[in-house]
Design a protein around this motif. Structure first.
Motif, mmCIF file in Angstrom:
data_model
loop_
_atom_site.group_PDB
_atom_site.id
_atom_site.type_symbol
_atom_site.label_atom_id
_atom_site.label_comp_id
_atom_site.label_asym_id
_atom_site.label_seq_id
_atom_site.Cartn_x
_atom_site.Cartn_y
_atom_site.Cartn_z
ATOM 1 N N PHE A 28 0.832 -1.209 0.000
ATOM 2 C CA PHE A 28 0.000 0.000 0.000
ATOM 3 C C PHE A 28 0.863 1.254 0.000
ATOM 4 O O PHE A 28 0.679 2.168 -0.809
ATOM 5 N N PHE A 29 1.832 1.297 0.906
ATOM 6 C CA PHE A 29 2.660 2.495 1.008
ATOM 7 C C PHE A 29 3.641 2.623 -0.155
ATOM 8 O O PHE A 29 4.013 3.735 -0.542
ATOM 9 N N GLU A 30 4.057 1.484 -0.726
ATOM 10 C CA GLU A 30 4.904 1.568 -1.907
ATOM 11 C C GLU A 30 4.134 2.208 -3.056
ATOM 12 O O GLU A 30 4.674 3.041 -3.797
ATOM 13 N N GLY B 65 13.779 -2.838 1.553
ATOM 14 C CA GLY B 65 13.223 -1.913 0.575
ATOM 15 C C GLY B 65 12.259 -0.920 1.182
ATOM 16 O O GLY B 65 12.234 0.261 0.816
ATOM 17 N N VAL B 66 11.452 -1.380 2.126
ATOM 18 C CA VAL B 66 10.498 -0.495 2.794
ATOM 19 C C VAL B 66 11.226 0.591 3.585
ATOM 20 O O VAL B 66 10.824 1.764 3.582
ATOM 21 N N ALA B 67 12.286 0.215 4.269
ATOM 22 C CA ALA B 67 13.057 1.196 5.033
ATOM 23 C C ALA B 67 13.644 2.272 4.115
ATOM 24 O O ALA B 67 13.600 3.467 4.427
ATOM 25 N N ILE B 68 14.193 1.855 2.980
ATOM 26 C CA ILE B 68 14.755 2.813 2.014
ATOM 27 C C ILE B 68 13.668 3.747 1.499
ATOM 28 O O ILE B 68 13.864 4.970 1.405
ATOM 29 N N THR B 69 12.501 3.201 1.185
ATOM 30 C CA THR B 69 11.401 4.008 0.663
ATOM 31 C C THR B 69 10.977 5.083 1.657
ATOM 32 O O THR B 69 10.828 6.261 1.306
ATOM 33 N N GLY B 70 10.766 4.700 2.902
ATOM 34 C CA GLY B 70 10.282 5.635 3.898
ATOM 35 C C GLY B 70 11.274 6.737 4.225
ATOM 36 O O GLY B 70 10.920 7.920 4.296
ATOM 37 N N TRP C 42 2.796 20.437 -0.798
ATOM 38 C CA TRP C 42 3.222 19.125 -1.311
ATOM 39 C C TRP C 42 4.160 18.392 -0.362
ATOM 40 O O TRP C 42 4.201 17.160 -0.351
ATOM 41 N N ARG C 43 4.915 19.125 0.462
ATOM 42 C CA ARG C 43 5.866 18.466 1.366
ATOM 43 C C ARG C 43 5.163 17.557 2.383
ATOM 44 O O ARG C 43 5.708 16.521 2.791
ATOM 45 N N ALA C 44 3.967 17.955 2.794
ATOM 46 C CA ALA C 44 3.229 17.148 3.772
ATOM 47 C C ALA C 44 2.925 15.753 3.224
ATOM 48 O O ALA C 44 2.913 14.767 3.981
ATOM 49 N N MET C 45 2.699 15.658 1.920
ATOM 50 C CA MET C 45 2.423 14.345 1.326
ATOM 51 C C MET C 45 3.624 13.410 1.480
ATOM 52 O O MET C 45 3.469 12.220 1.761
ATOM 53 N N PHE C 46 4.818 13.936 1.299
ATOM 54 C CA PHE C 46 6.011 13.106 1.408
ATOM 55 C C PHE C 46 6.331 12.763 2.867
ATOM 56 O O PHE C 46 6.951 11.736 3.145
ATOM 57 N N LEU C 47 5.916 13.622 3.794
ATOM 58 C CA LEU C 47 6.053 13.269 5.208
ATOM 59 C C LEU C 47 5.166 12.068 5.550
ATOM 60 O O LEU C 47 5.577 11.158 6.278
ATOM 61 N N ILE C 48 3.959 12.054 5.000
ATOM 62 C CA ILE C 48 3.084 10.899 5.189
ATOM 63 C C ILE C 48 3.714 9.659 4.560
ATOM 64 O O ILE C 48 3.643 8.555 5.108
ATOM 65 N N GLY C 49 4.379 9.849 3.431
ATOM 66 C CA GLY C 49 5.017 8.742 2.732
ATOM 67 C C GLY C 49 6.187 8.132 3.479
ATOM 68 O O GLY C 49 6.688 7.070 3.081
ATOM 69 N N ALA C 50 6.637 8.784 4.565
ATOM 70 C CA ALA C 50 7.731 8.235 5.364
ATOM 71 C C ALA C 50 7.260 7.209 6.393
ATOM 72 O O ALA C 50 8.077 6.536 7.033
ATOM 73 N N LEU C 51 5.946 7.048 6.553
ATOM 74 C CA LEU C 51 5.406 6.135 7.563
ATOM 75 C C LEU C 51 5.848 4.673 7.403
ATOM 76 O O LEU C 51 5.929 3.952 8.404
ATOM 77 N N VAL D 91 8.569 3.345 7.318
ATOM 78 C CA VAL D 91 9.723 3.020 8.153
ATOM 79 C C VAL D 91 9.286 2.244 9.393
ATOM 80 O O VAL D 91 9.991 1.344 9.873
ATOM 81 N N LEU D 92 8.095 2.566 9.901
ATOM 82 C CA LEU D 92 7.583 1.897 11.100
ATOM 83 C C LEU D 92 7.259 0.430 10.829
ATOM 84 O O LEU D 92 7.290 -0.401 11.738
ATOM 85 N N ILE D 93 6.944 0.105 9.567
ATOM 86 C CA ILE D 93 6.579 -1.271 9.217
ATOM 87 C C ILE D 93 7.812 -2.144 9.026
ATOM 88 O O ILE D 93 7.778 -3.358 9.286
ATOM 89 N N ALA D 94 8.900 -1.553 8.569
ATOM 90 C CA ALA D 94 10.082 -2.325 8.173
ATOM 91 C C ALA D 94 10.589 -3.234 9.296
ATOM 92 O O ALA D 94 10.954 -4.384 9.065
#
Length: 455
Positions: A38-40, A99-104, A181-190, A192-195
């Motif tokens: 989902f987050f990817e 991969g998830v950690a790198i993405t976040g 737009w920056r707020a969207m990418f902050l949400i996209g960092a979530l 990291v918690l799953i990794a």
């Protein structure tokens, strides 16, 4: 000998997976891996949602905008290559977690970037993570699914991906006008918690462990899975069917993907991935900007129209999930490519004269495209033996990233040269027709175990 509820658990790893009834264990694993996917998907579409604002804020040319949205795609291409090797080397679950950690973390860096150069650099790094996670995650889900219901099981999981795309657009409608737009990418960092959670809550694929010669670990993993399923169902597990005990899969090397019967499979798969994602991203990357630039729509309306396309894509994935175990992989893929071609062809012939018209036929197109994409994530791992499965699926991912890069570049070039929207949609329709022809030569895999397909 492992036991379940006091009885011997006989048979091969494959046979023992095949006899497992659907349970809370399957739901748990599909949820955790699905949250990753989902987050990817969410992170993949962030640049397209932010692009109309970035073009104004940083005064970007069409060329700079194209570079901004394709930088992540280049990273995805390289990430798919690396993850295919890692997935077969260090395991499915560890590769997905990395991969998830790198993405976040990269999403956080994108949010802090001060110009298009740093934005594109960190989007490239983020793409490495996204490109690596998705094919390896799909490989894992394939390896734990029963052959008789594998299509539905995998594709219901794959619905998470278009849901992530839709969520990115839905949140963008509210977040970008209100918070930037920056707020969207902050949400996209979530993510990291799953990794950190995955290796502790998701068993490594027993099929992969066995393929690496780690028999004791494979036995322990399948025993834990069997025990959890038995607890969830409160019933004794059925005995493994003798017919589900195949001859051991052969070991091999990367070059086996390009020899013998696998040469045809790899060639067809590469063509399908390229055609599907060339069309998919040729449309999705530019839609918000086309609505605002070509038709003068406000940003909110443009994002709502884009959301409509993502919602119909989600519906298309669901329809494919319900049908693919009945129709088979090849008829489903051919039919979806034909639907894509017809939708785009009508739009090209109509001339794309209004934003509403484009939204209607683009949404019909994404209905079929998302069905194709989900079907290919099911189909790709089915074609290869366990030893090479992640590499084979990732090689398909490499070609989808080539399509992801070239589709938006071609559309941007046509728009930049003043070619008109009719030409944009006509050339995408032609690529859809090419995909339908390639799908006709696909090998059917319906109802057969992964081992039966590769021994």
């Amino acid at each position: 000998m492992t036991t379940v509820a006091g009885k011997p658990a006989l048979g091969s790893i494959a046979a023992r997976l095949e006899r497992l009834p659907h349970s809370r264990w399957h739901i748990k694993v599909r949820f955790l891996i699905g949250a990753v996917t989902f987050f990817e998907a969410f992170d993949q579409l962030l640049a397209a949602s932010a692009l109309p604002v970035l073009m104004k804020e940083w005064n970007l040319s069409t060329g700079q905008a194209t570079f901004a949205v394709t930088s992540a795609s280049i990273g995805m291409l390289l990430g798919a290559l690396a993850a295919g090797w890692l997935g077969d080397r260090i395991g499915r679950v560890r590769t997905v977690a990395l991969g998830v950690a790198i993405t976040g973390l990269s999403s956080l860096a994108v949010a802090l970037s001060g110009g298009i150069e740093m934005f594109s650099l960190f989007r490239f790094v983020q793409g490495l993570g996204i490109g690596g996670v998705v094919p390896v995650a799909a490989t894992y889900i394939n390896e734990i699914a029963r052959s008789d219901k594998r299509g539905r099981f995998v594709l219901l999981y794959e619905m998470i991906f278009p849901a992530g795309l839709a969520a990115a657009t839905l949140l963008a409608v509210w977040v970008i006008p209100a918070f930037g737009w920056r707020a969207m990418f902050l949400i996209g960092a979530l993510p990291v918690l799953i990794a950190a959670m995955l290796p502790r809550h998701v068993e490594e694929s027993p099929r992969w462990l066995l393929s690496r010669g780690r028999t004791a670990e494979a036995e322990a993993a399948i025993a834990r899975i069997e025990a959890e399923v038995a607890r969830a169902t409160s019933e004794e597990l059925p005995a493994p069917a003798p017919s589900a005990n195949p001859v051991d899969e052969p070991k091999g090397t990367l070059m086996d993907l390009f020899r013998g019967r696998y040469l045809r499979r790899t060639s067809v798969l590469a063509g399908l991935w390229f055609a599907a994602y060339y069309v998919n991203h040729g449309i999705s990357t530019w839609l918000p900007s086309l609505y605002t630039k070509e038709f003068g729509l406000d940003l909110t309306t443009a994002l709502v129209f884009t959301l409509l396309s993502n919602v119909t894509g989600l519906l298309g994935t669901f329809v494919m999930a319900m049908l693919i175990d009945r129709t088979g992989r090849r008829p489903a893929l051919v039919g979806a490519f034909v639907g894509t071609t017809l939708s785009l062809g009508v739009l090209a012939l109509a001339g794309a004269t209004s934003g509403g018209q484009v939204a209607l036929f683009a949404s019909c197109t994404t209905f079929f495209l998302y069905a194709i994409n989900a079907g290919l994530y099911l189909y790709s791992p089915e074609l290869y033996p366990t030893f090479n499965r992640a590499k084979g699926a990732a090689f398909g991912g490499l070609w989808n990233r080539c399509g992801v890069i070239l589709g938006p570049v071609a559309v941007g070039a046509i728009i930049g040269a003043g070619g008109g929207l009719a030409l944009v949609f006509a050339q995408l329709a032609v690529m859809g027709a090419v995909g339908a022809v390639i799908a006709w030569f696909a090998v059917e895999t319906k109802g057969r175990t992964l081992e039966e397909l590769n021994t």
